[in-house]
Design an enzyme around this catalytic site. Sequence first.
Site, PDB file in Angstrom:
ATOM      1  N   SER A 239       0.864  -1.126   0.104  1.00 29.71           N
ATOM      2  CA  SER A 239      -0.061   0.005  -0.106  1.00 29.71           C
ATOM      3  C   SER A 239       0.844   1.177   0.004  1.00 29.71           C
ATOM      4  CB  SER A 239      -0.966   0.082   1.306  1.00 29.71           C
ATOM      5  OG  SER A 239      -1.248   1.237   1.960  1.00 29.71           O
ATOM      6  N   LYS A 240       0.665   2.188  -1.002  1.00 24.46           N
ATOM      7  CA  LYS A 240       1.407   3.347  -1.149  1.00 24.46           C
ATOM      8  C   LYS A 240       1.151   4.139   0.082  1.00 24.46           C
ATOM      9  CE  LYS A 240       1.366   3.426  -6.052  1.00 24.46           C
ATOM     10  NZ  LYS A 240       0.829   3.944  -7.268  1.00 24.46           N
ATOM     11  N   ARG A 241       0.083   4.000   0.786  1.00 24.71           N
ATOM     12  CA  ARG A 241       0.104   4.821   1.918  1.00 24.71           C
ATOM     13  C   ARG A 241       0.766   4.404   3.178  1.00 24.71           C
ATOM     14  NH1 ARG A 241      -4.199   8.384   1.754  1.00 24.71           N
ATOM     15  NH2 ARG A 241      -4.059   8.740   4.100  1.00 24.71           N
ATOM     16  N   ARG A 242       0.487   3.180   3.354  1.00 21.81           N
ATOM     17  CA  ARG A 242       1.199   2.510   4.913  1.00 21.81           C
ATOM     18  C   ARG A 242       2.437   2.011   4.742  1.00 21.81           C
ATOM     19  NH1 ARG A 242      -0.926  -1.501   5.622  1.00 21.81           N
ATOM     20  NH2 ARG A 242       0.265  -2.045   7.208  1.00 21.81           N
ATOM     21  N   ASP A 243       2.892   1.566   3.474  1.00 18.57           N
ATOM     22  CA  ASP A 243       4.093   0.694   3.440  1.00 18.57           C
ATOM     23  C   ASP A 243       5.192   1.713   2.897  1.00 18.57           C
ATOM     24  OD1 ASP A 243       2.795  -1.624   4.371  1.00 18.57           O
ATOM     25  OD2 ASP A 243       1.946  -1.698   2.278  1.00 18.57           O
TER      26      ASP A 243
END
Length: 482
Positions: A239-243
């Site tokens: 995930s671009k947001r979390r990882d």
Amino acid sequence: MSTLRTRFAPSPTGFLHIGGARTALFNWAMTRKAGGTFILRIEDTDHERSTRESEAAVLEGLEWLGIDWDEGPYRQSERVERHRAVVETLLADGNAYRCVCTREELEERRNRDIAAGGKGNYDGRCRELGLGPECGPHTVRLRIDRERALRWDDLVFGPSGQEASEIGDGILRRSDGTPLYHLAVVVDDIDMGITHIVRGADHHSNTPFQLAIYRALGAPVPTFAHVPLIVAESGRKLSKRRDPVSLQQFRAEGYLPEAMLNWLARLGWSHGDQEIFSADEIIEHFDLAHVGRSGAQADLAKLAWLNQHYLKQCPADALFAAVSPYLAAVAGREVVRDARVDRLLDLLRERSTRLDEMAEKARFALVDRIEIEAEAAKKHLRPVVQDAIEALLVALERDAEWNAASIEAAFEAACRAAGDLKLGKLAQPVRVAVTGTTASPGIYETLEVAGRERALARLREAVAFIRERATETGGSGTGDAS
RNA sequence: GUCCCCAUCGUCUAGCGGUUAGGACGUCGGCCUUUCAAGCCGAUAACACGGGUUCGAUCCCCGUUGGGGACACCA
């Protein structure tokens, strides 16, 4: 020189992400090993999302990793005329046909088919209509031969594919006249003479349709190899947001390109029990046959270990070049390289996993004023050690050499003067006084590298601090009593 | 939902019918020691489940479960 030709074809819709970087690495390693030609092609046909900035970021990322290419970068957008011409040819020879079904109609029929237990594929309504160019707004679809299975032998997954009847006649050209990705990649790969396509496993199920395009074009089908996706530590898709997925981000955090390359290479690929690989070793040993078939989780702890490994064996000049920006950020000025800085970095490379962390640990030797951690001051800067520190100060002031050995001698003298105090009792307070923290390299080295004037000044401040503290507690000797 | 794919320690993986199931990271313990590291030594920990095939299955076949991907007039 072999005839092997490969390509890496990222779409410039953001940064270069680690999955893409790994795909590029595998392509590159395989090609270099075989002495083939590696081509870079930017798939920028999606004008909405493609930007020149991210294209630059992709190139930068590859260069940083040391992945070079022999041809390109080509831009897919520059080839649209060619793509259009190919569609016309397909139309002319009957391998494609015009379709006037609207999106709404398509969706409705699709839903109805699924409700009736069907697969929801295009129903072929316009397939035999023989629609001409004047039929109004239309898309162009590939006429897939339903009798021929669409199979291939994947270099990673083995025998793959499905029956042609499992897929519908896909669209090659939109109603606005622009070609679709599947058509564009196939045409480009044919034109560029690509012999081996190594790409992410997310394309595995797209391959049958592309195979059908190769057939319609009468072109030889290249060899395919699909590399399993990298998944997040959560086990799910990245995930671009979390990882942390952007190569730029890893770079900014102070990971060395050698470590990154090594880590990426071992994510899904192995060569016996070997863990450490230089770029040359990756090239020497890389083999698609040893790429696993299951997805790999990004293991940041392993990356950290690798990074420290490379930090430890990095030549001094290269190490300085790499940390220099981080040192400047901490010092608030350009840090000039000299023997003292090299010594400092040598002491710190065994204690750091990243460059930013290394620079932070170097703070005490770079700036004039440091903050003493309150907790550390409270615990270690106590009246009991005042005499010893003063004795040390006396000894150090006489020390003109200022190296680890001479400083050690001063410590011994101070401990003797303070009534055979154990070194440990003095070292920790001094460490806190000079670095502001309880963790640092060996105490002699720490002082050496902090610099004579800075170390002496901080020790004097510590003595003042202890005196003041004794007064505050009423001068009753609380500290001494404990 | 349909199609495709995957399945060994927590993680990356070795294994390609017979192994005490190996290595690495992590974790834990010990040594070293002026702190933190580094280093060294040791420990922990896995074949998802159920059926077959076979003298013998981690390995081959089928199913189940779990996970992933693809199904757009995105790339």
